[in-house]
Design an enzyme around this catalytic site. Structure first.
Site, PDB file in Angstrom:
ATOM      1  CG  LEU A  50       5.197   8.162   0.681  1.00 23.16           C
ATOM      2  CD1 LEU A  50       4.021   9.126   0.611  1.00 23.16           C
ATOM      3  CD2 LEU A  50       5.569   7.898   2.131  1.00 23.16           C
ATOM      4  CG  ASP A  51       5.420  10.140  -5.651  1.00 25.90           C
ATOM      5  OD1 ASP A  51       4.848   9.101  -6.023  1.00 25.90           O
ATOM      6  OD2 ASP A  51       5.123  11.275  -6.067  1.00 25.90           O
ATOM      7  N   PRO A  52       9.093   8.064  -4.325  1.00 26.00           N
ATOM      8  CG  PRO A  52      10.322   6.875  -5.931  1.00 26.00           C
ATOM      9  CD  PRO A  52       8.971   7.492  -5.696  1.00 26.00           C
ATOM     10  CB  ALA A  54       6.890  11.545  -0.675  1.00 24.84           C
TER      11      ALA A  54
END
Length: 322
Positions: A50-52, A54
């Site tokens: 999960l992207d930083p 997000a």
């Protein structure tokens, strides 16, 4: 001056799933390592990045649960996102540099029409600012060097695209959307494509994963809450491994059949054919692994080891005693 003594964390076997509400700014691996340290766990893994930039639900698997993390990698995901209209950026999110400003002249009817067009199977070109690899190197590494490489379009499916809120006037027009999609969908790309289809461009200013594979962010705990707990109570935040197997049909075996099943031996019974079964032993009830049934035979697919089963039972009993 003597350097401070570094305290070594005494690791221990930990089994189960921590549903983490990942904060902004941390990578999935950073969040995993923090939780692993707080639980003093020997073995852990996450269920897809999960992207930083997000936030939201990130299931973390410990011990025996790591054997089933692939199920979450393959699962559908649901996100809440905000698309700022009229501004495109280098990264399709708020961290990038502004590339272009355009006026927003679209109507409510046009927004509804465009969103309908993105429903169902679509193709996406992965963004340069992503962890996808090309020739063994992440695309974002090429992007940092100012290099753009050719990317193959991928096929994904948008199951649901709900308009939660919108503002088409004023200084910061936006759409707030709920997106349910297949694995591998880039929400930043989706937001940018929606903006382009509306003729004004756009980028994401918020991205939050609210559900993955039937697990909801309302069930999740923050790192701050986990850290604030007395160490003895942190284990109670774990869910049993079988929370990852909600789509599997449960099958129970007696002690004799359970022992043979754990040895990899097929068992025969009156079960109907099924692709996915979660197999449990009884007395005491314990997850043994997953299997499928074909022509009355229960065929093992992925098994827990006897030591993992024993440690899980001891862990559950110790929680009951606290």
């Amino acid at each position: 001056m003597t350097a401070p003594t570094r305290v070594r964390v005494q690791r221990r076997p930990v089994h189960g799933v921590l549903l983490l509400d990942k904060p902004l700014g941390l990578s999935s691996n950073q969040a995993l390592q923090k939780a692993k340290w707080l639980l003093r766990a020997e073995k852990a893994g996450h269920t897809g990045t999960l992207d930083p930039l997000a936030s939201g639900i990130l299931p973390l698997c410990f011990g025996a649960a790591t054997k089933f993390s692939q199920l979450q990698l393959e699962a559908d995901k649901t996100y809440e996102t905000v698309v700022r209209l009229g501004v495109t950026t280098t990264t399709a999110d708020a961290e990038g540099e502004v590339v272009e400003l355009r006026p927003v002249h679209c109507s409510v009817g046009q927004v509804v029409e465009v969103l309908d067009a993105f429903m169902g199977p679509i193709t996406q070109v992965p963004p340069m600012h992503s962890a996808l690899k090309k020739d063994g190197k992440a695309l974002y590494e090429y992007a940092r060097e100012g290099v753009s490489v050719e990317r193959e379009a991928r096929h994904v499916t948008i199951h649901k695209l709900e308009l939660l809120e919108m503002e088409l006037q004023g200084e910061a027009p936006y759409l707030r959307l709920l997106v349910q999609c297949s694995k591998g969908t880039y929400i930043r790309t989706l937001g940018e494509d929606i903006g382009n289809a509306l003729g004004c461009g756009g980028h994401l200013t918020l991205l939050r994963r609210v559900e993955t594979g039937g697990l909801h962010v309302d069930q999740a705990i923050t790192l701050e809450a986990l850290e604030a707990m007395p160490e003895a109570q942190r284990m109670a935040a774990l869910h049993p491994t079988e929370i990852l197997l909600s789509h599997h049909v449960p099958i129970e075996l007696d002690a004799s059949d359970a022992g043979r099943f754990l040895s990899g031996v097929r068992r025969r019974g009156t079960w109907p054919d099924m692709p996915s079964a979660a197999v449990f032993g009884i007395a005491p009830r314990a997850l043994l692994g997953v299997a499928h049934v074909q022509t009355g035979e229960l065929i093992p697919d992925r098994l827990l080891s006897p030591i993992e089963i024993q440690q899980t039972l001891v862990q559950a009993q110790s929680l009951l005693n606290t």
